[in-house]
Design a protein around this motif. Sequence first.
Motif, PDB file in Angstrom:
ATOM      1  N   LYS A   1       3.645 -53.125 -29.301  1.00 50.53           N
ATOM      2  CA  LYS A   1       3.490 -52.401 -30.304  1.00 50.53           C
ATOM      3  C   LYS A   1       4.817 -51.358 -29.703  1.00 50.53           C
ATOM      4  O   LYS A   1       5.150 -50.988 -28.728  1.00 50.53           O
ATOM      5  N   ALA A   2       5.424 -50.804 -30.984  1.00 54.18           N
ATOM      6  CA  ALA A   2       6.680 -50.201 -30.924  1.00 54.18           C
ATOM      7  C   ALA A   2       6.500 -48.471 -30.442  1.00 54.18           C
ATOM      8  O   ALA A   2       5.476 -48.482 -30.900  1.00 54.18           O
ATOM      9  N   LYS A   3       7.187 -47.765 -29.069  1.00 61.83           N
ATOM     10  CA  LYS A   3       7.037 -46.761 -29.212  1.00 61.83           C
ATOM     11  C   LYS A   3       7.974 -45.824 -29.215  1.00 61.83           C
ATOM     12  O   LYS A   3       9.855 -46.347 -29.886  1.00 61.83           O
ATOM     13  N   ILE A   4       8.700 -44.623 -28.732  1.00 61.49           N
ATOM     14  CA  ILE A   4      10.212 -44.176 -29.753  1.00 61.49           C
ATOM     15  C   ILE A   4      10.612 -44.408 -28.852  1.00 61.49           C
ATOM     16  O   ILE A   4      11.408 -44.851 -29.598  1.00 61.49           O
ATOM     17  N   LYS A   5      10.895 -45.027 -26.937  1.00 65.14           N
ATOM     18  CA  LYS A   5      12.232 -45.281 -26.751  1.00 65.14           C
ATOM     19  C   LYS A   5      11.642 -46.969 -26.399  1.00 65.14           C
ATOM     20  O   LYS A   5      12.367 -47.063 -25.559  1.00 65.14           O
ATOM     21  N   LYS A   6      11.107 -47.731 -27.400  1.00 66.91           N
ATOM     22  CA  LYS A   6      10.977 -48.971 -27.319  1.00 66.91           C
ATOM     23  C   LYS A   6      10.762 -49.461 -28.497  1.00 66.91           C
ATOM     24  O   LYS A   6       9.242 -49.121 -29.023  1.00 66.91           O
TER      25      LYS A   6
END
Length: 249
Positions: free
Chosen positions: A64-69
């Motif tokens: 899952k993508a996150k803000i910084k990844k």
Amino acid sequence: MIVLIEIKKPLNEILAKIDGDKECISRVAQKITPITYKLIYVNETKCVRCNLCYKECPVDAIEKAKIKKPAKIIHDKCVKCEICAQTCPVGAIYVIEGKAEINNDEVNYEIKNKVIPHRKIRLKNYELDESKCIKCGICARYCPTDAIKVVIRKSIDVNLDSCMGCGACAEVCPKKCIRVESDIGEVIKTRDIEVNKDLCVGCFVCIEECPINAIEQEGDKVKINKDKCILCGRCADVCPANAIDMWEK
């Protein structure tokens, strides 16, 4: 297909650099069947953190993508069904195919970027709770259509006519004050698959290998549920009798 790399070299030129019985090696090389490989990867600079690929992956092979990844393919789990590439609203997921073969005393090596059709994504409903919104501007930063305009700490404006409904804004919002509902079109069937029951030996290895249980026993043979099948090709790869054929439409 878009050709990225194409290399052609005479087989004799390659053999000249190899120690050993060149004539024997040449005969063996001529009998080698083409070697193919497929790789699916995320272009990190294009990922908008919408997580549609993560939500739609049928085998949980995407981090899952996150803000910084950005989102990331888990290659050990990926079955290369291409659903993520079809689903990505900004074309950030690429399907790369490689092929090496010996043809007429020439070694050919190609790497191609496969052109993938995209599922339709349409906004169904958009809700913004402005009482929770802190006008930080993160949603605007990741909006792929520039449908969100933010004056930091002062105001926010959402142009729903420009919104594609990807939901990236909702995914990155630190206060979870955005709610997006979207309609996503059906997966586009770019391939087809069939079992040749005359060749099937009833070993049922394909049933064990299918990642989504789309193959079932039918007497002493097998049957593929095409409505459920994701056309990853794992069954065809493991079939010892070459009784399963999958092809591009």
